[in-house]
Structure formats: structure tokens, C-alpha cells
Design a protein around this motif. Structure first.
Motif, PDB file in Angstrom:
ATOM      1  N   GLU A 185       4.682   7.157  -9.379  1.00  0.00           N
ATOM      2  CA  GLU A 185       3.343   7.687  -9.140  1.00  0.00           C
ATOM      3  C   GLU A 185       2.836   7.279  -7.763  1.00  0.00           C
ATOM      4  O   GLU A 185       2.226   8.078  -7.039  1.00  0.00           O
ATOM      5  CB  GLU A 185       2.387   7.199 -10.228  1.00  0.00           C
ATOM      6  CG  GLU A 185       2.621   7.859 -11.571  1.00  0.00           C
ATOM      7  CD  GLU A 185       1.586   7.445 -12.606  1.00  0.00           C
ATOM      8  OE1 GLU A 185       0.730   6.589 -12.297  1.00  0.00           O
ATOM      9  OE2 GLU A 185       1.617   7.993 -13.715  1.00  0.00           O
ATOM     10  N   ARG A 186       3.109   6.059  -7.388  1.00  0.00           N
ATOM     11  CA  ARG A 186       2.697   5.587  -6.055  1.00  0.00           C
ATOM     12  C   ARG A 186       3.405   6.359  -4.951  1.00  0.00           C
ATOM     13  O   ARG A 186       2.789   6.794  -3.977  1.00  0.00           O
ATOM     14  CB  ARG A 186       3.001   4.090  -5.953  1.00  0.00           C
ATOM     15  CG  ARG A 186       2.708   3.468  -4.590  1.00  0.00           C
ATOM     16  CD  ARG A 186       3.136   2.016  -4.600  1.00  0.00           C
ATOM     17  NE  ARG A 186       3.149   1.450  -3.260  1.00  0.00           N
ATOM     18  CZ  ARG A 186       3.785   0.321  -2.943  1.00  0.00           C
ATOM     19  NH1 ARG A 186       4.448  -0.356  -3.877  1.00  0.00           N
ATOM     20  NH2 ARG A 186       3.760  -0.130  -1.700  1.00  0.00           N
ATOM     21  N   VAL A 232       3.547  10.819  -0.799  1.00  0.00           N
ATOM     22  CA  VAL A 232       4.258  11.994  -0.300  1.00  0.00           C
ATOM     23  C   VAL A 232       3.309  13.183  -0.162  1.00  0.00           C
ATOM     24  O   VAL A 232       3.271  13.847   0.889  1.00  0.00           O
ATOM     25  CB  VAL A 232       5.444  12.348  -1.208  1.00  0.00           C
ATOM     26  CG1 VAL A 232       5.987  13.741  -0.875  1.00  0.00           C
ATOM     27  CG2 VAL A 232       6.553  11.308  -1.070  1.00  0.00           C
ATOM     28  N   PHE A 233       2.533  13.468  -1.180  1.00  0.00           N
ATOM     29  CA  PHE A 233       1.657  14.638  -1.108  1.00  0.00           C
ATOM     30  C   PHE A 233       0.480  14.422  -0.159  1.00  0.00           C
ATOM     31  O   PHE A 233      -0.022  15.381   0.431  1.00  0.00           O
ATOM     32  CB  PHE A 233       1.198  15.056  -2.507  1.00  0.00           C
ATOM     33  CG  PHE A 233       2.204  15.920  -3.193  1.00  0.00           C
ATOM     34  CD1 PHE A 233       2.330  17.262  -2.860  1.00  0.00           C
ATOM     35  CD2 PHE A 233       3.072  15.388  -4.130  1.00  0.00           C
ATOM     36  CE1 PHE A 233       3.288  18.065  -3.459  1.00  0.00           C
ATOM     37  CE2 PHE A 233       4.034  16.180  -4.738  1.00  0.00           C
ATOM     38  CZ  PHE A 233       4.135  17.524  -4.404  1.00  0.00           C
ATOM     39  N   TYR A 234       0.076  13.182   0.028  1.00  0.00           N
ATOM     40  CA  TYR A 234      -0.948  12.906   1.035  1.00  0.00           C
ATOM     41  C   TYR A 234      -0.446  13.306   2.424  1.00  0.00           C
ATOM     42  O   TYR A 234      -1.125  14.015   3.172  1.00  0.00           O
ATOM     43  CB  TYR A 234      -1.316  11.424   1.012  1.00  0.00           C
ATOM     44  CG  TYR A 234      -2.271  11.027   2.114  1.00  0.00           C
ATOM     45  CD1 TYR A 234      -3.644  11.227   1.972  1.00  0.00           C
ATOM     46  CD2 TYR A 234      -1.808  10.470   3.296  1.00  0.00           C
ATOM     47  CE1 TYR A 234      -4.524  10.864   2.987  1.00  0.00           C
ATOM     48  CE2 TYR A 234      -2.676  10.110   4.315  1.00  0.00           C
ATOM     49  CZ  TYR A 234      -4.033  10.306   4.153  1.00  0.00           C
ATOM     50  OH  TYR A 234      -4.897   9.956   5.161  1.00  0.00           O
ATOM     51  N   TYR A 235       0.779  12.885   2.748  1.00  0.00           N
ATOM     52  CA  TYR A 235       1.302  13.178   4.082  1.00  0.00           C
ATOM     53  C   TYR A 235       1.781  14.620   4.223  1.00  0.00           C
ATOM     54  O   TYR A 235       1.779  15.169   5.333  1.00  0.00           O
ATOM     55  CB  TYR A 235       2.396  12.174   4.454  1.00  0.00           C
ATOM     56  CG  TYR A 235       1.832  10.817   4.784  1.00  0.00           C
ATOM     57  CD1 TYR A 235       0.980  10.641   5.867  1.00  0.00           C
ATOM     58  CD2 TYR A 235       2.109   9.709   3.985  1.00  0.00           C
ATOM     59  CE1 TYR A 235       0.432   9.409   6.162  1.00  0.00           C
ATOM     60  CE2 TYR A 235       1.561   8.464   4.276  1.00  0.00           C
ATOM     61  CZ  TYR A 235       0.719   8.325   5.366  1.00  0.00           C
ATOM     62  OH  TYR A 235       0.169   7.104   5.648  1.00  0.00           O
ATOM     63  N   ARG A 288       0.588  14.175 -13.279  1.00  0.00           N
ATOM     64  CA  ARG A 288      -0.396  13.349 -12.587  1.00  0.00           C
ATOM     65  C   ARG A 288      -0.332  13.494 -11.067  1.00  0.00           C
ATOM     66  O   ARG A 288      -1.317  13.231 -10.379  1.00  0.00           O
ATOM     67  CB  ARG A 288      -0.181  11.876 -12.946  1.00  0.00           C
ATOM     68  CG  ARG A 288      -0.575  11.520 -14.365  1.00  0.00           C
ATOM     69  CD  ARG A 288      -0.204  10.076 -14.688  1.00  0.00           C
ATOM     70  NE  ARG A 288      -0.650   9.696 -16.027  1.00  0.00           N
ATOM     71  CZ  ARG A 288      -0.364   8.518 -16.602  1.00  0.00           C
ATOM     72  NH1 ARG A 288       0.382   7.626 -15.944  1.00  0.00           N
ATOM     73  NH2 ARG A 288      -0.809   8.251 -17.814  1.00  0.00           N
ATOM     74  N   ARG A 289       0.820  13.873 -10.537  1.00  0.00           N
ATOM     75  CA  ARG A 289       0.996  13.796  -9.090  1.00  0.00           C
ATOM     76  C   ARG A 289       1.389  15.101  -8.396  1.00  0.00           C
ATOM     77  O   ARG A 289       1.243  15.208  -7.175  1.00  0.00           O
ATOM     78  CB  ARG A 289       2.073  12.738  -8.772  1.00  0.00           C
ATOM     79  CG  ARG A 289       1.634  11.297  -9.061  1.00  0.00           C
ATOM     80  CD  ARG A 289       0.527  10.877  -8.126  1.00  0.00           C
ATOM     81  NE  ARG A 289       0.109   9.495  -8.359  1.00  0.00           N
ATOM     82  CZ  ARG A 289      -0.902   9.127  -9.131  1.00  0.00           C
ATOM     83  NH1 ARG A 289      -1.596  10.069  -9.782  1.00  0.00           N
ATOM     84  NH2 ARG A 289      -1.222   7.855  -9.270  1.00  0.00           N
ATOM     85  N   VAL A 290       1.911  16.086  -9.111  1.00  0.00           N
ATOM     86  CA  VAL A 290       2.477  17.274  -8.457  1.00  0.00           C
ATOM     87  C   VAL A 290       1.602  18.500  -8.707  1.00  0.00           C
ATOM     88  O   VAL A 290       1.353  18.862  -9.857  1.00  0.00           O
ATOM     89  CB  VAL A 290       3.915  17.544  -8.956  1.00  0.00           C
ATOM     90  CG1 VAL A 290       4.474  18.803  -8.300  1.00  0.00           C
ATOM     91  CG2 VAL A 290       4.808  16.346  -8.659  1.00  0.00           C
TER      92      VAL A 290
END
Length: 387
Positions: free
Chosen positions: A233-234, A239-242, A285-287
Motif C-alpha cells: 500500500e505504501r 507510485v501513483f503520486y509520482y 485501496r490504491r489503484v
């Protein structure tokens, strides 16, 4: 501009809006990025959707020459270009492969090679509706200042190389970096992995290649599955932030994540249902659902285990195409069947089709392990594995 109007803008707009111009919007403290219109946007989306098509996945044969040599050595063959060509020809000319395989990741040598009778490998793929892809990173090197971790090199000259790969027929790219749980992972290593993947993705899209985004969380370790979830998750958050910072169009990417499993040396193994539950939880949660395809790596799991886990993930409705991008989990039995003997080529190709079909069924949630051989159930984890 009203907040509601701002949020309804089409994602393909070429506008760039600074959040300071919309102080009344409740999201004004966030960075909000809209994709600039690019020359390849429509093609990128089409390519990604072709690869993420029902019942199909990716055959990864992008091993470096050194790693391919290790594979050949396991069946008593020397690491020569002719032997590498013979093995890759066996794989890429398998009749009917396109029914189950939508994309093939090639090493640079293979992208420019032909069959022994002069047909380009790229054309062998295209005729079966398989999209040619290319590994573009230059491998892992030590990351100074980290906890004995690595970073992936290859950004220098990537734009010009990508343009040449596109001319040669490649339509997607692959960049692999790794994160080690036993090494922390350090904040530096996570940030470096995420930033490098984002820069590569932006450069690839600018040159017509759909980027596969792959921060592999290595299986090494004694940690429980909960720790893997925490780290994953971290990593994917970074990754998606950048990716957003680099204006990457998420509709034109594919992901190649690790499955959420316990460390390979953890005392308790997890069932396919448990792995599926943790993995899908992480993805949700992340994608973003706009990502067309999640093409999992096998990471040293056995052929059967990788297929069972994929099948379990497809027992529920997902917003993405959840599929495979396997190397060893598709090739291991093939290699052992071939043994470098011309008379075994047909049998080896049938073995490849069997594994490809099994994973095709798993992508559709219809796989059963009944009748699988003991050899296919044998794990392939190699501590500290490099390629």
C-alpha cells in the motif's frame, strides 16, 4: 470556475488548471492533474485494452542474455545467440498462442531477431494478434545511502531508444524495479522506485509505448502477509503520486504488481483465497479503476500456485482486467520438455499452450488444478533472485 464544473472536465483535456484558481473548491489543497493531449493518446488506450482482453495475458520472455543463459544451462545448453534464438523461436511461433496470450515482453536482442527462415519475431506475434513489447530498463544497481537496497537504471537515452523500439514494432514497454521488505524498505528506496517508474512511464507514453509499471515487492523474507500488504500500500501510494506529478495518463498504462503473500520463508503459507483477498484489498485501496489491466508477476511461485492465486482473484467482479504477465510460471515446464532437442519442439509448444490456457481460464475465474503434474506444483523461489 465552480468546483462541480472543474470536476466534470474530460480527462483527455489539454488544459492545465492550478488549484489556486478555484479557492472555493473543497479539493483545493490537493494537486489535481489533467492529462495533456498527446499524439499517441488514442493509440495508447487501444493498445492497453488489446492487451487487457478477456481470457488473455502476457508472456514475459524479457530475460537478459545472462539470465537466459542460466535457463539454457539448466538443460545443458551453452549461452550462445543461436541457442537463445532457437528457444525464443520455439515460444513465439507456437501455433494458437494468440488465443491465450495478448502481449509478449521481449529483450532487446529478441525484438530485432528473426526466425531461422527469416521471419521477424515481431511479425510472428502480430499475425497472432499478440502485441510486441520491450524491456527498457538497464537493470538494478546498489542505491547509495539506502539499507543495502537497489535502484533501477536506464532513464538516460530512454526517449531515443523508445522511439527506435516503436519503429521496430514494439507497442508497450516494461520497467522493473524492486522493493525489499527485509531491507526495510527505506523511504529513499521507495521514493526512488516510484519516481523512476513515473519518469519511465511518461517517456514511454510520449513515444507511443504503453508502460507496464512494475515495482516488484520481492518474496524474500520471514514476514507475515499483513506486512506485505502494509508495504504494498505504501509503495503503490507513492507510485501513483509520482505518476500524477509526471502527467501520466492512467488509461494508457498497465500494472505488473506482486501478489500479496507472506514472505517465502514465513512459517505459515497462505491459501489462494487469502492471497486473493489481501491482493484485491490492496488494489481497491490504491489503484484507480481507470487503469485497464493488472498483469500480475509470479515472482517465484510454482506454475500451479500462480494460476490458482490468479483464479481466486477472479472469483469477484473487479473494475480492472486482472490477469498475468508470467515468465517462469509459463516457461518452466516448456524448457524442461524441450531440452534443446529439435524433436521435442512440438511437445514443448504443447506444454506452453497448456500453461497459457490454464492461466486464460484463471483470468476468467474458471481454472481447476485437477490433473496438474507434480512438476508444475514445484515452487521456483530463489532467494536473492536477480535477472
Amino acid at each position: 470556475m465552480a468546483c462541480s464544473s472543474f470536476m466534470n472536465l474530460n480527462a483527455s483535456s489539454s488544459q492545465w488548471i492550478n488549484q489556486r484558481s478555484i479557492p472555493s473548491c473543497p479539493f483545493s489543497n490537493r494537486r489535481i492533474f489533467l492529462v495533456r493531449a498527446g499524439a499517441y493518446n488514442d493509440e495508447l488506450v487501444k493498445t492497453a485494452k488489446t492487451i487487457a482482453s478477456p481470457g488473455r495475458g502476457i508472456l514475459a520472455i524479457d530475460e537478459s542474455n545472462a539470465t537466459c543463459g542460466k535457463r539454457l544451462a539448466s538443460i545443458g545448453l551453452d549461452n550462445t545467440e543461436a541457442n537463445r534464438q532457437a528457444y525464443r523461436q520455439l515460444l513465439l511461433t507456437t501455433p494458437g498462442l494468440g488465443e491465450y496470450i495478448s502481449g509478449a515482453i521481449l529483450f532487446e536482442e529478441t525484438l530485432y531477431q528473426s526466425t531461422t527462415d527469416g521471419k521477424k519475431f515481431v511479425d510472428c506475434l502480430i499475425v497472432q494478434n499478440i502485441v510486441p513489447g520491450i524491456k527498457v530498463d538497464k537493470g538494478l544497481v546498489p542505491l547509495p545511502g539506502s539499507n543495502n537496497e537497489s535502484w533501477c537504471q536506464g532513464l538516460d537515452g530512454l526517449a531515443s531508444r523508445s522511439a527506435e523500439y516503436y519503429k521496430q514494432g514494439a507497442r508497450f514497454a516494461k520497467w522493473r524495479t524492486v522493493v525489499s521488505i527485509p531491507c526495510g524498505p527505506s523511504a529513499l528506496a521507495v521514493k526512488e522506485a516510484a519516481w523512476g517508474l513515473a519518469r519511465y512511464a511518461a517517456i514511454s507514453q510520449n513515444n507511443g509505448l504503453v508502460p507496464i509499471v512494475e515495482p516488484e515487492i520481492l518474496l524474500d523474507g520471514v514476514h507475515p502477509i499483513e506486512r506485505t500488504l502494509e508495504v504494498a500500500e505504501r509503495v503503490w501510494s507513492e507510485v501513483f503520486y509520482y505518476l500524477a506529478e509526471n502527467n501520466v495518463m492512467v488509461e494508457g498504462i498497465l500494472l505488473k504488481p506482486s501478489m500479496i503473500t507472506p514472505g517465502a520463508e514465513h512459517k505459515e503459507k497462505a491459501s489462494p483465497d487469502t492471497i486473493a483477498n489481501y491482493t484485491i484489498t490492496m488494489l481497491r485501496r490504491r489503484v484507480p479503476p481507470a487503469v485497464p489491466g493488472i498483469m500480475f508477476l509470479s515472482g517465484g511461485q510454482s506454475e500451479v500456485q500462480a494460476t490458482l492465486n490468479l483464479n481466486a482473484m477472479n472469483q469477484t467482479l473487479n473494475p480492472w482486467h486482472v490477469s498475468f504477465s508470467y515468465a517462469r510460471a509459463l516457461q518452466n515446464t516448456v524448457l524442461k520438455t524441450w531440452k534443446g532437442q529439435p524433436e521435442n519442439i512440438e511437445l514443448a509448444q504443447k506444454a506452453l499452450l497448456k500453461r497459457a490456457k490454464a492461466n486464460s481460464l484463471a483470468q476468467l475465474g474458471k481454472y481447476s488444478a485437477d490433473g496438474e503434474s507434480d512438476h508444475a506444483k514445484k515452487g521456483m523461489f530463489d532467494k536473492g533472485y536477480t535477472y
